[in-house]
Write a protein that holds these residues in place. Structure first.
Motif, PDB file in Angstrom:
ATOM      1  N   ASN A   8       0.851  -1.183   0.000  1.00 16.83           N
ATOM      2  CA  ASN A   8       0.000   0.000   0.000  1.00 16.83           C
ATOM      3  C   ASN A   8       0.889   1.236   0.000  1.00 16.83           C
ATOM      4  O   ASN A   8       1.634   1.473   0.946  1.00 16.83           O
ATOM      5  N   PRO A   9       0.822   2.073  -1.060  1.00 17.88           N
ATOM      6  CA  PRO A   9       1.712   3.230  -1.123  1.00 17.88           C
ATOM      7  C   PRO A   9       1.507   4.227   0.003  1.00 17.88           C
ATOM      8  O   PRO A   9       2.419   4.959   0.359  1.00 17.88           O
ATOM      9  N   HIS A  10       0.330   4.240   0.603  1.00 16.33           N
ATOM     10  CA  HIS A  10       0.070   5.168   1.710  1.00 16.33           C
ATOM     11  C   HIS A  10       0.817   4.761   2.981  1.00 16.33           C
ATOM     12  O   HIS A  10       0.943   5.549   3.896  1.00 16.33           O
ATOM     13  N   GLN A  12       3.983   3.597   2.764  1.00 14.85           N
ATOM     14  CA  GLN A  12       5.405   3.695   2.450  1.00 14.85           C
ATOM     15  C   GLN A  12       5.986   5.004   2.975  1.00 14.85           C
ATOM     16  O   GLN A  12       5.290   6.000   3.117  1.00 14.85           O
ATOM     17  N   GLU A  16      10.800   5.745   0.205  1.00 14.59           N
ATOM     18  CA  GLU A  16      10.330   4.658  -0.657  1.00 14.59           C
ATOM     19  C   GLU A  16       9.499   5.201  -1.818  1.00 14.59           C
ATOM     20  O   GLU A  16       9.660   4.761  -2.962  1.00 14.59           O
ATOM     21  N   LEU A  17       8.635   6.146  -1.523  1.00 11.16           N
ATOM     22  CA  LEU A  17       7.805   6.743  -2.574  1.00 11.16           C
ATOM     23  C   LEU A  17       8.662   7.468  -3.606  1.00 11.16           C
ATOM     24  O   LEU A  17       8.442   7.346  -4.811  1.00 11.16           O
ATOM     25  N   ASN A  20      10.327   5.101  -5.857  1.00  9.48           N
ATOM     26  CA  ASN A  20       9.346   4.608  -6.830  1.00  9.48           C
ATOM     27  C   ASN A  20       9.165   5.606  -7.970  1.00  9.48           C
ATOM     28  O   ASN A  20       9.146   5.241  -9.139  1.00  9.48           O
ATOM     29  N   VAL A  21       9.018   6.873  -7.614  1.00 10.43           N
ATOM     30  CA  VAL A  21       8.809   7.913  -8.625  1.00 10.43           C
ATOM     31  C   VAL A  21      10.005   7.985  -9.567  1.00 10.43           C
ATOM     32  O   VAL A  21       9.849   8.076 -10.785  1.00 10.43           O
ATOM     33  N   ASP A  25       7.532   4.159 -10.935  1.00 10.01           N
ATOM     34  CA  ASP A  25       6.123   4.454 -10.681  1.00 10.01           C
ATOM     35  C   ASP A  25       5.900   5.930 -10.402  1.00 10.01           C
ATOM     36  O   ASP A  25       5.832   6.358  -9.253  1.00 10.01           O
ATOM     37  N   GLN A  27       3.352   7.545 -10.522  1.00 11.46           N
ATOM     38  CA  GLN A  27       2.083   7.770  -9.829  1.00 11.46           C
ATOM     39  C   GLN A  27       2.258   7.826  -8.309  1.00 11.46           C
ATOM     40  O   GLN A  27       1.390   8.327  -7.601  1.00 11.46           O
ATOM     41  N   SER A  28       3.375   7.336  -7.794  1.00  9.23           N
ATOM     42  CA  SER A  28       3.627   7.408  -6.354  1.00  9.23           C
ATOM     43  C   SER A  28       3.725   8.851  -5.879  1.00  9.23           C
ATOM     44  O   SER A  28       3.540   9.135  -4.694  1.00  9.23           O
ATOM     45  N   VAL A  31       0.798  10.192  -3.825  1.00 10.88           N
ATOM     46  CA  VAL A  31       0.755   9.943  -2.382  1.00 10.88           C
ATOM     47  C   VAL A  31       1.515  11.046  -1.649  1.00 10.88           C
ATOM     48  O   VAL A  31       1.048  11.556  -0.623  1.00 10.88           O
TER      49      VAL A  31
END
Length: 82
Positions: A8-10, A12, A16-17, A20-21, A25, A27-28, A31
């Motif tokens: 669940n990205p919320h 992270q 970590e987010l 990902n970006v 990802d 789209q992270s 968040v």
């Protein structure tokens, strides 16, 4: 210690987010936006005193942050950086 993988990205961390970006990802970033938008508007309001303008300033700040995210040295400090 056995730690469950939480996808669940919320749940992270900012680091970590951001990873990902920067890698897979984009789209992270949403968040991070949701996590810090109210704070960014609050900071902007302390300078411009107009809610609509403060929202515009916060929005622009996030657009710039998205484009320059790779420049952030300490990925655990996204909140103060934005």
């Amino acid at each position: 210690m056995n730690r469950k993988l939480d996808l669940n990205p919320h749940h992270q961390t900012d680091q970590e987010l951001i990873q990902n970006v920067l890698t897979v990802d984009r789209q992270s970033f949403r968040v991070l936006y949701e996590r810090y938008y109210a704070m960014a508007v609050g900071v902007a309001r302390s300078h411009v005193y107009d809610v609509s303008l403060a929202e515009d300033v916060a929005q622009e700040s996030f657009a710039i942050a998205f484009e320059t995210l790779s420049n952030l040295r300490d990925q655990n400090r996204f909140g103060p950086w934005i």
